[in-house]
Design an enzyme around this catalytic site. Structure first.
Site, PDB file in Angstrom:
ATOM      1  N   GLN A 150     -40.184  95.610 -74.694  1.00  0.00           N
ATOM      2  CA  GLN A 150     -39.774  95.001 -75.573  1.00  0.00           C
ATOM      3  C   GLN A 150     -37.654  95.346 -75.949  1.00  0.00           C
ATOM      4  OE1 GLN A 150     -41.578  96.722 -79.702  1.00  0.00           O
ATOM      5  NE2 GLN A 150     -42.586  98.151 -78.017  1.00  0.00           N
ATOM      6  N   LYS A 152     -44.733 106.362 -80.672  1.00  0.00           N
ATOM      7  CA  LYS A 152     -42.996 106.771 -80.751  1.00  0.00           C
ATOM      8  C   LYS A 152     -42.497 107.457 -81.418  1.00  0.00           C
ATOM      9  CE  LYS A 152     -40.260 103.081 -81.575  1.00  0.00           C
ATOM     10  NZ  LYS A 152     -39.264 103.564 -82.047  1.00  0.00           N
ATOM     11  N   THR A 153     -42.640 107.908 -82.616  1.00  0.00           N
ATOM     12  CA  THR A 153     -41.631 107.919 -84.120  1.00  0.00           C
ATOM     13  C   THR A 153     -42.375 108.960 -84.134  1.00  0.00           C
ATOM     14  OG1 THR A 153     -41.065 106.153 -84.909  1.00  0.00           O
ATOM     15  CG2 THR A 153     -41.040 107.783 -86.671  1.00  0.00           C
ATOM     16  N   ARG A 187     -47.077  92.091 -82.439  1.00  0.00           N
ATOM     17  CA  ARG A 187     -47.782  93.246 -83.535  1.00  0.00           C
ATOM     18  C   ARG A 187     -48.369  93.156 -84.864  1.00  0.00           C
ATOM     19  NH1 ARG A 187     -44.062  95.565 -83.038  1.00  0.00           N
ATOM     20  NH2 ARG A 187     -43.775  95.328 -80.973  1.00  0.00           N
ATOM     21  N   ASP A 242     -34.101 107.033 -79.762  1.00  0.00           N
ATOM     22  CA  ASP A 242     -34.906 105.851 -79.892  1.00  0.00           C
ATOM     23  C   ASP A 242     -34.794 104.907 -79.381  1.00  0.00           C
ATOM     24  OD1 ASP A 242     -37.464 104.764 -80.858  1.00  0.00           O
ATOM     25  OD2 ASP A 242     -36.053 105.222 -82.842  1.00  0.00           O
ATOM     26  N   GLU A 243     -35.728 103.500 -79.228  1.00  0.00           N
ATOM     27  CA  GLU A 243     -35.119 102.839 -79.102  1.00  0.00           C
ATOM     28  C   GLU A 243     -34.422 102.535 -77.950  1.00  0.00           C
ATOM     29  OE1 GLU A 243     -36.678 100.213 -79.695  1.00  0.00           O
ATOM     30  OE2 GLU A 243     -37.736 100.481 -81.447  1.00  0.00           O
TER      31      GLU A 243
END
Length: 663
Positions: A244, A30-31, A594, A213-214
């Site tokens: 998430q 995503k970044t 993770r 973002d997020e």
């Protein structure tokens, strides 16, 4: 420019025909999409960098984003680009528009400690849990854009009514001090834009495109802020993952993702489902688990990384055996595969679960880091002394003034400070400057005003000498003058006082050494302290095992992950309702994703509760993952035979010896 993106990522980066929601699964890049889209907006779509804002939640994420964008643009093309946290953006808006809300541009931002102190005085309690509950309630009210009047009107019990009244007095006190707290940095800009359309129009003209973002972590207030800034133009890209969303407890609302469809009928949704982090097995387990949640947006993560190791579920006799087995397995795996300590993470639901793991790691001399530890510079006694130094360097630092003038206590209380704050607010000057104005003689009784002036003159005298005289001598004189050591022993238990004074002595000795080594004055040292404090907040690359809560691990990745305490009443947490269970399942999903190559989930058959043993039940989440991808070990009924502790230690010793012989 977009050649390094996959087809779906490229589509998201290029789409500019309306509002866009990018559903970005864990590890899906995503970044990369956000940073490449910023570069695309500037280099291909004709946007000036100064008209673009990328907003995220942490300084670390903003810094990483800024660096990546800089690497994609020719020198100078990113000039004026805004890449910041929500709170930094809110602060910049307020600094420029403060007068519209009755604040001076140099208003102060109070940290959690400053706010706790105000609440402690207002509620007249020292009960830490009660103060935490009050802070949490007020923070959630602000996140939901509930002002004190609304909180009073909505109070459903006597307890809530008391909290609402304290909220009202707390806000009045903050305003009197010309200060805001962390939540106000979002709430006040929303209030500003709603009450002053001309100010909103000015900011909408300044920011033509937004990237958020997020997005699943936004609260109602942050959602309102982005909606207001986007305006009728609705030129924005929101990037998030409903799977998430794990921060409901601090006011975040996953509903904000779903609300976008209602508020923006033309919303385009693009899903990023290719995962670049984990093996296929890990993703299959994660997908199976999260499919037990209700869904608005369906997606399924996939990977080209191959099947990977089977997921291991370990059933321990108790928490002692759980900790011991994890550390021995970790060491054995490290020596066998020549990995680094930093390749391993142990994740858990609550901070207290790390204690036994830490003990076992120390026994084996394994380096480790623990997320969320208190920085030396965040300790109350260090912040007390630092407040004096900040004030000597900058008398307009109102939080430093308030902390210094009240620590140790010197007869200057809340009433005096409120009157000083009100006067300073009207005159648009600092609290320190207001103390010297003739008008203050009409606000305070002579004795209180003289106490205030005595303190301010003391600071002035030190300030006059701070740029000239040796720092060590001034530091010693400061501590003697305020009698800090005596105050510690008078106000707390001897052992606690001794620990705090030892920390202060260590801090002052460090400052003296810095002054001598670098030839710095006391004024120079204040900048050194600020720099060190900022550097401490950065994650340094060290070769150490990471111990972290599942919440704190979000956004991180590790080749090998252990998740401990996968039991009912721990994960999921006890007393969860249906919505709570779904959030706990998302938390488990975050933990699983993770892991890059190997994953172990463990639980205990019993735990010590005081002097008694309590039987434990494996988490329901273990039943929600496909058994075909799992191997069982330990005391599980389907476990393969496992080695004893002595056999494990013997194997580890042989491995070490063999590797030592090779080197």
């Amino acid at each position: 420019m977009l050649s390094k993106l996959n087809a779906t990522q490229r589509e998201a980066a290029r789409y500019l025909d309306g509002p866009l929601l990018v559903l970005a699964g864990a590890g899906s890049g995503k970044t990369r999409v956000i940073t490449h889209k910023i570069a695309y907006l500037i280099r291909e779509a004709g946007y000036a960098a100064r008209h673009i804002a990328a907003i995220t939640f942490t300084n670390k994420a903003a810094s990483e984003m800024r660096e990546r964008v800089a690497g994609l643009l020719p020198a100078g093309q990113g000039q004026g680009l805004t890449v910041s946290t929500f709170h930094s953006l809110g602060m910049n808006i307020l600094r420029q528009e403060a007068r519209h809300l009755g604040y001076k541009p140099q208003f102060s931002i109070f940290d959690s400690g400053d706010c706790t102190k105000i609440m402690q005085d207002l509620s007249n309690t020292l009960d830490k849990q009660a103060l935490r509950d009050l802070q949490s309630r007020i923070s959630n009210w602000k996140a939901a854009f509930v002002d004190p009047d609304m909180a009073l009107a909505q109070a459903e019990s006597a307890e809530h009514l008391v909290m609402a009244r304290l909220y009202q007095r707390y806000q009045e006190t903050l305003h009197a001090y010309q200060a805001v707290d962390f939540d106000d940095l979002i709430r006040l800009p929303v209030q500003l834009f709603q009450q002053h359309p001309e100010v909103l129009a000015r900011w909408q003209a300044r920011l033509h495109y937004l990237l958020i973002d997020e997005y699943q972590d936004t609260n109602l207030c942050q959602y309102q802020l982005t909606r207001l800034l986007a305006g009728q133009r609705a030129a924005f890209t929101a990037v998030g993952d409903d799977d998430q969303a794990i921060y409901a407890w601090r006011g975040a609302s996953v509903e904000n993702l779903h609300q976008l469809r209602a508020d923006y009928p033309a919303l385009r949704v693009i899903k990023l489902e290719q995962n670049y982090r984990s093996s296929q097995r890990i993703l299959k387990v994660a997908n199976h688990l999260i499919n037990h949640n209700s869904k608005v947006f369906e997606k399924k993560l996939w990977s080209e990384h191959g099947p990977g190791d089977p997921i291991r579920v370990y059933a321990a006799r108790d928490e002692e055996q759980e900790a011991e087995s994890i550390v021995l397995r970790l060491l054995s795996h490290k020596f066998e595969h020549r990995t680094r300590f930093a390749d391993y993470a142990v994740l858990y639901r609550s901070n207290h679960q790390s204690r036994l793991i830490e003990t076992r790691l120390r026994e084996q001399r394994v380096p480790y880091t623990v997320s969320g530890g208190t920085s030396f510079f965040e300790r109350a006694e260090i912040k007390d002394i630092t407040a004096y130094l900040r004030l000597i360097a900058n008398p307009d630092d109102d939080p430093a003034f308030i902390r210094a003038v009240t620590t140790p206590k010197r007869g200057i209380g809340n009433v005096t400070l409120e009157k000083l704050g009100q006067y300073a607010g009207k005159r648009h000057i600092s609290l320190f400057a207001a103390a010297f104005e003739a008008g203050m003689t009409e606000q305070l009784p002579p004795a209180q005003h003289e106490d205030l002036l005595t303190f301010c003159r003391f600071i002035n005298r030190l300030q006059d000498r701070a740029g000239l005289e040796p720092a060590g001598e001034l530091l010693d004189e400061l501590l003697r003058a305020i009698a800090y050591e005596s105050w510690l022993y008078d106000s707390m238990e001897p052992r606690q006082a001794e620990t705090r004074w030892k920390n202060v002595s260590e801090f002052v000795d460090w400052l003296k050494r810095k002054a001598e080594q670098d030839g710095k004055t006391l004024l120079d040292l204040v900048q050194t302290i600020a720099l060190v404090t900022m550097l401490e907040s950065r994650d340094e690359e060290v070769d150490a095992v990471s111990l972290s809560t599942l919440h704190a691990a979000k956004g991180l990745e590790f080749p090998h992950v252990f998740i401990i305490g996968v039991e009912e009443d721990i994960l999921p947490f006890r007393d969860c309702d249906e919505r709570g269970i779904e959030e706990e399942r998302r938390l488990m999903y975050v933990g699983i994703t993770r892991a890059e190559r190997s994953l172990q989930l463990s639980y205990c058959n019993r735990r010590k509760l005081g002097k008694d043993w309590r039987a434990c039940e494996p988490s329901r989440f273990l039943d929600e993952i496909p058994t075909s991808e799992v191997t069982y070990a330990g005391l599980h009924k389907e476990a393969v035979s496992t080695v004893t502790r002595s056999e494990a230690l013997d194997k580890l010793a042989r491995l070490k010896a063999a590797l030592g012989a090779k080197t």
